[in-house]
Write a protein that holds these residues in place. Structure first.
Motif, PDB file in Angstrom:
ATOM      1  N   LEU A 110      11.882   3.373  -1.396  1.00  0.00           N
ATOM      2  CA  LEU A 110      12.740   4.659  -0.968  1.00  0.00           C
ATOM      3  C   LEU A 110      14.173   4.615  -1.990  1.00  0.00           C
ATOM      4  CD1 LEU A 110      11.965   5.382   2.723  1.00  0.00           C
ATOM      5  CD2 LEU A 110      10.776   6.086   0.670  1.00  0.00           C
ATOM      6  N   ASP A 111      14.646   3.672  -2.032  1.00  0.00           N
ATOM      7  CA  ASP A 111      15.716   3.332  -2.887  1.00  0.00           C
ATOM      8  C   ASP A 111      15.763   1.627  -2.892  1.00  0.00           C
ATOM      9  OD1 ASP A 111      17.305   2.405  -0.518  1.00  0.00           O
ATOM     10  OD2 ASP A 111      17.810   4.472  -0.298  1.00  0.00           O
ATOM     11  N   ASP A 112      16.886   1.152  -3.466  1.00  0.00           N
ATOM     12  CA  ASP A 112      17.057  -0.310  -3.574  1.00  0.00           C
ATOM     13  C   ASP A 112      16.735  -0.920  -2.133  1.00  0.00           C
ATOM     14  OD1 ASP A 112      17.158  -0.026  -6.242  1.00  0.00           O
ATOM     15  OD2 ASP A 112      19.631  -0.215  -6.213  1.00  0.00           O
ATOM     16  N   ASP A 113      17.391  -0.326  -1.113  1.00  0.00           N
ATOM     17  CA  ASP A 113      17.106  -1.173   0.110  1.00  0.00           C
ATOM     18  C   ASP A 113      16.647  -0.562   1.407  1.00  0.00           C
ATOM     19  OD1 ASP A 113      18.784  -3.291  -1.122  1.00  0.00           O
ATOM     20  OD2 ASP A 113      20.598  -2.381  -0.447  1.00  0.00           O
ATOM     21  N   ARG A 114      15.647   0.418   0.989  1.00  0.00           N
ATOM     22  CA  ARG A 114      14.878   1.160   1.934  1.00  0.00           C
ATOM     23  C   ARG A 114      13.634   1.190   1.464  1.00  0.00           C
ATOM     24  NH1 ARG A 114      15.643   6.312   2.261  1.00  0.00           N
ATOM     25  NH2 ARG A 114      15.060   6.609   4.498  1.00  0.00           N
ATOM     26  N   MET A 115      12.504   1.126   2.611  1.00  0.00           N
ATOM     27  CA  MET A 115      11.116   0.883   2.255  1.00  0.00           C
ATOM     28  C   MET A 115      10.422   1.562   3.438  1.00  0.00           C
ATOM     29  SD  MET A 115      10.025  -3.000   2.392  1.00  0.00           S
ATOM     30  CE  MET A 115      11.092  -3.472   1.027  1.00  0.00           C
ATOM     31  N   THR A 116       9.079   1.896   2.929  1.00  0.00           N
ATOM     32  CA  THR A 116       7.976   2.253   4.027  1.00  0.00           C
ATOM     33  C   THR A 116       6.858   1.457   3.882  1.00  0.00           C
ATOM     34  OG1 THR A 116       8.718   4.591   3.971  1.00  0.00           O
ATOM     35  CG2 THR A 116       6.387   4.220   4.783  1.00  0.00           C
ATOM     36  N   MET A 177       2.537   0.097   9.985  1.00  0.00           N
ATOM     37  CA  MET A 177       1.788   0.804   8.790  1.00  0.00           C
ATOM     38  C   MET A 177       2.121   2.109   8.661  1.00  0.00           C
ATOM     39  SD  MET A 177      -0.664  -1.069   7.207  1.00  0.00           S
ATOM     40  CE  MET A 177      -2.192  -0.087   6.967  1.00  0.00           C
ATOM     41  N   ASP A 178       2.506   2.580   7.576  1.00  0.00           N
ATOM     42  CA  ASP A 178       2.972   4.152   7.219  1.00  0.00           C
ATOM     43  C   ASP A 178       4.415   4.316   7.978  1.00  0.00           C
ATOM     44  OD1 ASP A 178       0.860   4.723   5.735  1.00  0.00           O
ATOM     45  OD2 ASP A 178      -0.422   5.142   7.176  1.00  0.00           O
ATOM     46  N   GLN A 179       5.174   3.384   8.223  1.00  0.00           N
ATOM     47  CA  GLN A 179       6.320   3.673   8.941  1.00  0.00           C
ATOM     48  C   GLN A 179       7.507   3.138   8.073  1.00  0.00           C
ATOM     49  OE1 GLN A 179       6.296   1.827  12.960  1.00  0.00           O
ATOM     50  NE2 GLN A 179       4.444   2.477  13.350  1.00  0.00           N
ATOM     51  N   ASP A 180       8.728   3.751   8.462  1.00  0.00           N
ATOM     52  CA  ASP A 180       9.763   3.108   7.533  1.00  0.00           C
ATOM     53  C   ASP A 180      10.300   1.810   8.404  1.00  0.00           C
ATOM     54  OD1 ASP A 180      12.574   2.698   6.828  1.00  0.00           O
ATOM     55  OD2 ASP A 180      13.119   4.813   6.645  1.00  0.00           O
ATOM     56  N   VAL A 181      10.148   0.800   7.226  1.00  0.00           N
ATOM     57  CA  VAL A 181      10.454  -0.755   7.653  1.00  0.00           C
ATOM     58  C   VAL A 181      12.053  -1.181   7.521  1.00  0.00           C
ATOM     59  CG1 VAL A 181       8.095  -1.289   8.050  1.00  0.00           C
ATOM     60  CG2 VAL A 181       9.248  -1.495   5.953  1.00  0.00           C
ATOM     61  N   THR A 182      12.751  -0.212   6.864  1.00  0.00           N
ATOM     62  CA  THR A 182      14.023  -0.428   6.529  1.00  0.00           C
ATOM     63  C   THR A 182      14.968  -1.649   7.450  1.00  0.00           C
ATOM     64  OG1 THR A 182      14.138   1.544   5.265  1.00  0.00           O
ATOM     65  CG2 THR A 182      16.248   0.353   5.524  1.00  0.00           C
ATOM     66  N   VAL A 183      14.733  -0.932   8.647  1.00  0.00           N
ATOM     67  CA  VAL A 183      15.690  -1.831   9.582  1.00  0.00           C
ATOM     68  C   VAL A 183      14.986  -3.370   9.545  1.00  0.00           C
ATOM     69  CG1 VAL A 183      13.999  -1.355  11.611  1.00  0.00           C
ATOM     70  CG2 VAL A 183      16.397  -1.810  11.984  1.00  0.00           C
ATOM     71  N   PHE A 184      13.900  -3.567   9.509  1.00  0.00           N
ATOM     72  CA  PHE A 184      13.308  -4.773   9.782  1.00  0.00           C
ATOM     73  C   PHE A 184      13.693  -5.348   8.152  1.00  0.00           C
ATOM     74  CE2 PHE A 184      10.175  -2.340  11.947  1.00  0.00           C
ATOM     75  CZ  PHE A 184      10.913  -2.767  13.405  1.00  0.00           C
ATOM     76  N   TYR A 185      13.660  -4.954   7.064  1.00  0.00           N
ATOM     77  CA  TYR A 185      13.928  -5.256   5.703  1.00  0.00           C
ATOM     78  C   TYR A 185      15.401  -5.841   5.600  1.00  0.00           C
ATOM     79  CZ  TYR A 185      13.814  -5.253   0.518  1.00  0.00           C
ATOM     80  OH  TYR A 185      13.842  -5.855  -0.729  1.00  0.00           O
ATOM     81  N   GLN A 186      16.229  -5.058   6.494  1.00  0.00           N
ATOM     82  CA  GLN A 186      17.533  -5.201   6.401  1.00  0.00           C
ATOM     83  C   GLN A 186      17.844  -6.722   7.000  1.00  0.00           C
ATOM     84  OE1 GLN A 186      19.947  -3.700   4.904  1.00  0.00           O
ATOM     85  NE2 GLN A 186      18.929  -1.887   4.232  1.00  0.00           N
ATOM     86  N   GLN A 187      16.981  -7.220   7.696  1.00  0.00           N
ATOM     87  CA  GLN A 187      17.102  -8.622   8.330  1.00  0.00           C
ATOM     88  C   GLN A 187      17.138  -9.740   7.145  1.00  0.00           C
ATOM     89  OE1 GLN A 187      17.108  -9.528  11.728  1.00  0.00           O
ATOM     90  NE2 GLN A 187      17.335  -7.477  12.356  1.00  0.00           N
ATOM     91  N   TYR A 188      15.861  -9.542   6.203  1.00  0.00           N
ATOM     92  CA  TYR A 188      16.135 -10.451   5.202  1.00  0.00           C
ATOM     93  C   TYR A 188      17.231 -10.206   4.274  1.00  0.00           C
ATOM     94  CZ  TYR A 188      11.170 -10.128   6.648  1.00  0.00           C
ATOM     95  OH  TYR A 188      10.169 -10.045   7.376  1.00  0.00           O
TER      96      TYR A 188
END
Length: 416
Positions: A110-116, A177-188
Motif C-alpha cells: 500500500l506504501d513503503d511500510d504497509r501491506m495486504t 488472507m486478504d487482510q491488512d497485515v501492516t501491524v505484523f509487518y511492523q514487527q520485522y
C-alpha cells in the motif's frame, strides 16, 4: 490394550477436512456433500471418536495437531513448527539458533511500510521456481546470522543464529488472507537487520526473472518473504520406543516429514507429491501398501483439503475429499482386504479449516477407528462432523488428547 505385532496400523489424515455448513452447499459441509463411499462404509463399521488434537493455549496448526495424532503431548514435545521442517530437510539447528518457516507470499504494497496479504502461497508457486528465488535471496541477504534453505513450493526455512529480540511476535500468513497485515509487518521493521532483510529481499524478488515471467503469464508473483513458526530443535523418543511399532510416513510437506524423522518413522518420498489437488495420490497409496509388507504402521497425509480451505474454494475442498476417498482410502482398503492380514485403520483430519474462516480452528476432531476383525460397538453412521460428534458424545467417546487416541489405536508397548 497391548500392542499386537501381527496387526497393521494405518493412519490416513485429510488435513483440514472439517468444516462448518456452507451456504453454497445448501447449508451442508464438504464432508456431507462429498461422494466418499469407502470412507462412509468403513465409518459405519467402526468406532467413532471425538479427539482434542490442539490443547488449550496452543496454536491450532498442523504442527501441534499432527504431533498429537502421533501420540506426542505438545506440552512436552512442541517447540515450534519450523524445527520439524528443518528435520525433514536435514538442516541442523545449532544449540544457540532458531529455525523459522519462511513463506514466499504475494502481498499488495500500500506504501513503503504497509501491506495486504493477498496469498500465503504465492499462487502455489512451483518448487523449481521457488528454489531459484530463495537461492537469490540467500545470495543477497544471507549473513552469518541468517541462512535460507529452499523447501517445497512456497514453504522454506530460515536458520537464525543467536537470540531473537523479545519484541518479535510472528503470525502465520494463512491466518490473514486478504487482510491488512501492516501491524505484523511492523514487527520485522522494528528490528534493524530484519527490516533490512524485508526491504532488500522484496527488491530481489521484484526484479527476479521468475517473478517477471509469472506476472507475464498472469500468475501471482512471490514478492515478499514472511517468517514465522520459530522454534528450537525438539527432543523426541521414537514410536518404537513408546509403542513398540515400526513404521513409515508419506506426505508432500516438510512439516509432516519432519515429524516422521523426529518420531523415528521412515519417511517415504513419492515422486509427484505436491500437497495440492495435483498430488500423486496413486503413488502415495502404493508406497503405503508396499511399506506395510515390512512395517507395522503407516501414516498417509493429504494436504489438499487444507489448502482448499485456506483458498476459500468450495469446489476444490469437495474434490479433495472425494480424491482422498477414491485414490487413497479405496486402494489401500481394497488391497489390505485382499491380503487378508488384520489391520486397524483411522480416517481423520488434524484440525478444521473452515472455508468461511480460511484458517484453522482448534475444535476437537471427528475420526473413526476401523478394525478389520470387527469392533465391539460399530457406529452405523456416515463420516460427517455432526454424525461423529453426536455418536461420540452419546457413547462417551470423547478423548482429551492425541496421546489417549494413539494408545487406543495401536496399544501400548509389549511389557510397557
Amino acid at each position: 490394550m497391548k500392542h499386537c505385532t501381527l496387526m497393521k496400523y494405518i493412519l490416513l489424515i485429510g488435513d483440514g477436512m472439517g468444516d462448518t455448513p456452507v451456504p453454497e452447499l445448501g447449508g451442508k459441509t464438504p464432508l456431507e456433500v462429498a461422494h466418499k463411499p469407502f470412507i462412509d462404509r468403513l465409518c459405519a463399521a467402526a468406532e467413532p471418536l471425538l479427539v482434542r488434537t490442539v490443547p488449550e493455549g496452543y496454536p491450532p496448526g498442523s504442527d501441534v495437531a499432527n504431533l498429537s495424532l502421533l501420540g506426542y503431548e505438545p506440552n512436552k514435545y512442541y517447540t515450534g513448527r519450523a524445527p520439524l521442517e528443518a528435520a525433514s530437510m536435514g538442516v541442523s539447528i545449532p544449540e544457540d539458533a532458531l529455525a523459522f518457516r519462511c513463506n514466499l507470499v504475494t502481498v499488495e504494497y500500500l506504501d513503503d511500510d504497509r501491506m495486504t496479504m493477498i496469498d500465503y502461497s504465492a499462487g502455489h508457486i512451483s518448487s523449481k521456481e521457488a528454489a531459484e528465488l530463495i537461492t537469490a535471496v540467500q545470495a543477497a541477504c544471507g549473513t552469518d546470522r541468517l541462512h535460507f534453505y529452499p523447501g517445497v513450493s512456497y514453504r522454506h526455512l530460515l536458520i537464525h543464529q543467536g537470540r531473537v529480540p523479545d519484541s518479535l511476535h510472528t503470525v502465520p500468513p494463512h491466518d490473514h488472507m486478504d487482510q491488512d497485515v501492516t501491524v505484523f509487518y511492523q514487527q520485522y521493521l522494528g528490528i534493524d537487520y530484519l527490516a533490512e532483510l524485508m526491504r532488500t529481499s522484496a527488491q530481489v524478488l521484484a526484479d527476479h526473472p521468475v517473478n517477471l515471467r509469472r506476472q507475464a503469464e498472469g500468475k501471482r508473483p512471490a514478492n515478499a518473504l514472511w517468517i514465522w513458526g520459530e522454534g528450537k530443535k525438539p527432543a523426541m523418543n521414537t514410536l518404537q520406543e513408546r509403542h513398540g511399532i515400526t513404521g513409515s510416513l508419506i506426505s508432500a510437506v516438510d512439516l509432516l516429514k519432519g515429524l516422521g524423522v523426529c518420531s523415528g518413522l521412515e519417511v517415504l518420498e513419492v515422486e509427484g507429491a505436491t500437497g495440492y489437488l495435483d498430488t500423486n495420490y496413486q503413488g502415495k497409496a502404493e508406497a503405503a501398501l508396499e511399506s506395510l509388507k515390512a512395517q507395522d504402521f503407516v501414516l498417509v497425509h493429504v494436504e489438499a483439503p487444507d489448502e482448499a480451505g485456506h483458498q476459500g474454494s468450495v469446489s476444490d475442498k469437495v474434490q479433495a475429499i472425494e480424491d482422498f476417498d477414491s485414490k487413497v482410502v479405496a486402494p489401500i482398503v481394497t488391497e489390505m482386504d485382499r491380503r487378508g492380514e488384520p489391520y486397524r485403520l483411522v480416517v481423520t483430519m488434524d484440525h478444521y479449516t473452515p472455508l468461511a474462516r480460511r484458517t484453522h480452528e482448534d475444535w476437537p476432531v471427528p475420526l473413526f477407528i476401523y478394525d478389520s476383525e470387527g469392533v465391539e460397538r460399530s457406529s452405523g453412521i456416515t463420516y460427517t462432523e455432526a454424525n461423529i460428534i453426536a455418536a461420540a458424545e452419546q457413547g462417551n467417546l470423547c478423548l482429551d488428547s492425541g496421546a489417549a487416541f494413539f494408545t487406543r489405536f495401536v496399544g501400548t508397548k509389549a511389557g510397557g
